[in-house]
Design a protein around this motif. Structure first.
Motif, PDB file in Angstrom:
ATOM      1  N   ARG A 156       0.834  -1.205   0.000  1.00  0.00           N
ATOM      2  CA  ARG A 156       0.000   0.000   0.000  1.00  0.00           C
ATOM      3  C   ARG A 156       0.871   1.259   0.000  1.00  0.00           C
ATOM      4  O   ARG A 156       0.560   2.232  -0.682  1.00  0.00           O
ATOM      5  CB  ARG A 156      -0.946  -0.009   1.214  1.00  0.00           C
ATOM      6  CG  ARG A 156      -2.105  -0.984   1.022  1.00  0.00           C
ATOM      7  CD  ARG A 156      -2.934  -1.137   2.278  1.00  0.00           C
ATOM      8  NE  ARG A 156      -4.123  -1.943   2.050  1.00  0.00           N
ATOM      9  CZ  ARG A 156      -4.895  -2.420   3.027  1.00  0.00           C
ATOM     10  NH1 ARG A 156      -4.608  -2.164   4.290  1.00  0.00           N
ATOM     11  NH2 ARG A 156      -5.967  -3.134   2.736  1.00  0.00           N
ATOM     12  N   TYR A 197      -3.980  -0.617  12.380  1.00  0.00           N
ATOM     13  CA  TYR A 197      -4.360   0.423  11.407  1.00  0.00           C
ATOM     14  C   TYR A 197      -4.499  -0.145   9.990  1.00  0.00           C
ATOM     15  O   TYR A 197      -5.538   0.011   9.353  1.00  0.00           O
ATOM     16  CB  TYR A 197      -3.326   1.554  11.385  1.00  0.00           C
ATOM     17  CG  TYR A 197      -3.178   2.245  12.721  1.00  0.00           C
ATOM     18  CD1 TYR A 197      -4.045   3.271  13.095  1.00  0.00           C
ATOM     19  CD2 TYR A 197      -2.189   1.860  13.619  1.00  0.00           C
ATOM     20  CE1 TYR A 197      -3.927   3.906  14.326  1.00  0.00           C
ATOM     21  CE2 TYR A 197      -2.059   2.482  14.854  1.00  0.00           C
ATOM     22  CZ  TYR A 197      -2.922   3.496  15.203  1.00  0.00           C
ATOM     23  OH  TYR A 197      -2.808   4.110  16.424  1.00  0.00           O
ATOM     24  N   CYS A 198      -3.432  -0.778   9.505  1.00  0.00           N
ATOM     25  CA  CYS A 198      -3.464  -1.231   8.114  1.00  0.00           C
ATOM     26  C   CYS A 198      -4.099  -2.616   8.029  1.00  0.00           C
ATOM     27  O   CYS A 198      -3.474  -3.584   7.621  1.00  0.00           O
ATOM     28  CB  CYS A 198      -2.058  -1.215   7.524  1.00  0.00           C
ATOM     29  SG  CYS A 198      -2.082  -1.084   5.726  1.00  0.00           S
ATOM     30  N   PRO A 202      -8.250  -0.428   5.619  1.00  0.00           N
ATOM     31  CA  PRO A 202      -7.288   0.395   6.363  1.00  0.00           C
ATOM     32  C   PRO A 202      -7.915   1.594   7.062  1.00  0.00           C
ATOM     33  O   PRO A 202      -8.897   2.154   6.568  1.00  0.00           O
ATOM     34  CB  PRO A 202      -6.314   0.858   5.274  1.00  0.00           C
ATOM     35  CG  PRO A 202      -7.070   0.781   4.002  1.00  0.00           C
ATOM     36  CD  PRO A 202      -8.072  -0.325   4.158  1.00  0.00           C
ATOM     37  N   CYS A 204      -6.686   4.866   7.695  1.00  0.00           N
ATOM     38  CA  CYS A 204      -5.550   5.740   7.351  1.00  0.00           C
ATOM     39  C   CYS A 204      -5.512   7.023   8.181  1.00  0.00           C
ATOM     40  O   CYS A 204      -4.429   7.557   8.419  1.00  0.00           O
ATOM     41  CB  CYS A 204      -5.585   6.085   5.863  1.00  0.00           C
ATOM     42  SG  CYS A 204      -5.581   4.619   4.810  1.00  0.00           S
ATOM     43  N   CYS A 207      -3.236   6.657  11.057  1.00  0.00           N
ATOM     44  CA  CYS A 207      -2.024   5.853  10.819  1.00  0.00           C
ATOM     45  C   CYS A 207      -0.775   6.733  10.791  1.00  0.00           C
ATOM     46  O   CYS A 207      -0.762   7.777  10.141  1.00  0.00           O
ATOM     47  CB  CYS A 207      -2.166   5.108   9.489  1.00  0.00           C
ATOM     48  SG  CYS A 207      -0.673   4.192   9.044  1.00  0.00           S
ATOM     49  N   LYS A 210       0.524   7.856   7.242  1.00  0.00           N
ATOM     50  CA  LYS A 210      -0.401   8.423   6.249  1.00  0.00           C
ATOM     51  C   LYS A 210       0.265   9.442   5.309  1.00  0.00           C
ATOM     52  O   LYS A 210      -0.172   9.604   4.186  1.00  0.00           O
ATOM     53  CB  LYS A 210      -1.621   9.029   6.931  1.00  0.00           C
ATOM     54  CG  LYS A 210      -1.363  10.225   7.787  1.00  0.00           C
ATOM     55  CD  LYS A 210      -2.660  10.687   8.418  1.00  0.00           C
ATOM     56  CE  LYS A 210      -2.357  11.794   9.416  1.00  0.00           C
ATOM     57  NZ  LYS A 210      -3.506  12.164  10.212  1.00  0.00           N
ATOM     58  N   CYS A 213       2.494   7.274   2.553  1.00  0.00           N
ATOM     59  CA  CYS A 213       1.822   6.126   1.929  1.00  0.00           C
ATOM     60  C   CYS A 213       1.036   6.533   0.674  1.00  0.00           C
ATOM     61  O   CYS A 213       0.129   7.360   0.747  1.00  0.00           O
ATOM     62  CB  CYS A 213       0.873   5.518   2.971  1.00  0.00           C
ATOM     63  SG  CYS A 213      -0.141   4.199   2.329  1.00  0.00           S
ATOM     64  N   TYR A 215      -1.100   4.839  -1.046  1.00  0.00           N
ATOM     65  CA  TYR A 215      -2.510   4.410  -0.996  1.00  0.00           C
ATOM     66  C   TYR A 215      -3.358   5.461  -0.282  1.00  0.00           C
ATOM     67  O   TYR A 215      -4.418   5.853  -0.760  1.00  0.00           O
ATOM     68  CB  TYR A 215      -2.589   3.064  -0.274  1.00  0.00           C
ATOM     69  CG  TYR A 215      -3.926   2.382  -0.317  1.00  0.00           C
ATOM     70  CD1 TYR A 215      -4.252   1.516  -1.352  1.00  0.00           C
ATOM     71  CD2 TYR A 215      -4.868   2.592   0.692  1.00  0.00           C
ATOM     72  CE1 TYR A 215      -5.485   0.883  -1.396  1.00  0.00           C
ATOM     73  CE2 TYR A 215      -6.107   1.973   0.651  1.00  0.00           C
ATOM     74  CZ  TYR A 215      -6.402   1.106  -0.378  1.00  0.00           C
ATOM     75  OH  TYR A 215      -7.621   0.485  -0.415  1.00  0.00           O
ATOM     76  N   ALA A 216      -2.851   5.949   0.869  1.00  0.00           N
ATOM     77  CA  ALA A 216      -3.592   6.954   1.628  1.00  0.00           C
ATOM     78  C   ALA A 216      -3.671   8.262   0.850  1.00  0.00           C
ATOM     79  O   ALA A 216      -4.727   8.908   0.818  1.00  0.00           O
ATOM     80  CB  ALA A 216      -2.921   7.190   2.976  1.00  0.00           C
TER      81      ALA A 216
END
Ligand code: SF4
Length: 222
Positions: A156, A197-198, A202, A204, A207, A210, A213, A215-216
Motif C-alpha cells: 500500500r 491500522y493497516c 485500512p 488511514c 495511521c 499516512k 503512503c 494508498y492513503a
C-alpha cells in the motif's frame, strides 16, 4: 505527489515515533522463540501464547524436553494453535534434529548464515518466513522478515508499484544499515501497524504512515 520507492528508514522512523521499541520477540529463551515461530503459523499470537503456557505447565518448552516428549501429549497441549497434530509432529522432529545433531541452539551460534539456511531450510515446517524469523531473532543475523502484515502495508505504501519480497528485503537491509536491532523492531512495528491500522480495510486517518503512503494519498486526492 506519489512516493515511487519504499524508504524503509523513513517508514521505520515514523513507526518508531508511534510505537517505540516493542522488544520483540516476546520470549524468555531461544528455544521458546523457535517453538513460537512454528506455532504461529496460520493462527493468532493470542493462541500461540496460550499454547506456550500449556507447554510451560508441562515443562515442555525446551527443545530437549520436546525431543523426548510424547507426541500426543504435545499435540493436546498446543491444540488451541490449530493444525495441532501436524505442528506437534514438526516440533518433535525439528527438536530431535537440533538436539541430536548440535546439542542446542546456543551451540549453533557460530555456524555461518549459509549453513544455518541449509540446515533449517531443509526441515519440514520451516518455510521462508519462519526461517527468516529464526535467523533474525535467534541467531541475530541481519534479515528482514516478510509476513502478511509487512506485505500488505508495504504494497500500500508503494501503491501502485509492486516489488517482490526479495527486492523489498534487500532494500530494507540497505536502508536500515543491516542493524539487527532495527530490523527486529521494524518487523515488530509493522505487525503492530497491520493489527491496529493497516487492516483489510485500512484506517488511514490515524495511521503514522499516512504522509508516507501512496494508498492513503491516492484515497485523499480529489
Ligand atoms: S496510511 Fe492507510 S494504507 Fe497506508 S499504511 Fe497506513 S493504514 Fe495502511
Amino acid at each position: 505527489m506519489l512516493v515511487a520507492l519504499i524508504d524503509h528508514a523513513l517508514i521505520y522512523e515514523s513507526l518508531l515515533g508511534r510505537f517505540g521499541d516493542l522488544h520483540w520477540w516476546p520470549a524468555e529463551t531461544s528455544d521458546e522463540i523457535l517453538v513460537g515461530s512454528i506455532l504461529t503459523q496460520n493462527t493468532s499470537w493470542k493462541n500461540v501464547e496460550k499454547a506456550i503456557e500449556q507447554l510451560k505447565d508441562g515443562n515442555l518448552i525446551s527443545l530437549e524436553s520436546i525431543a523426548d516428549a510424547n507426541e500426543e501429549d504435545l499435540a493436546q497441549r498446543i491444540r488451541i494453535s490449530g493444525f495441532y497434530r501436524q505442528k506437534a509432529a514438526r516440533l518433535h522432529s525439528i527438536s530431535m534434529e537440533i538436539v541430536h545433531r548440535h546439542g542446542s541452539l546456543d551451540r549453533m551460534r557460530s555456524i555461518d548464515t549459509e549453513e544455518l539456511i541449509a540446515f533449517f531450510g531443509g526441515m519440514k515446517g520451516i518455510g521462508k518466513e519462519t526461517l527468516d524469523s529464526i535467523l533474525l531473532y535467534i541467531f541475530e543475523r541481519p534479515v528482514m522478515v516478510m509476513d502478511s502484515y509487512s506485505r500488505r502495508i508495504l504494497s500500500r505504501v508503494s501503491y501502485p508499484e509492486y516489488a517482490e519480497d526479495h527486492a523489498i528485503q534487500q532494500a530494507a537491509l540497505s536502508d536500515l544499515q543491516c542493524s539487527v536491532d532495527a530490523l527486529k523492531n521494524y518487523h515488530a512495528c509493522l505487525v503492530e501497524l497491520g493489527k491496529n491500522y493497516c487492516r483489510k480495510t485500512p484506517e488511514c486517518a490515524e495511521c503514522p504512515l499516512k504522509h508516507d503512503c501512496n494508498y492513503a494519498m491516492d484515497l485523499s486526492s480529489p
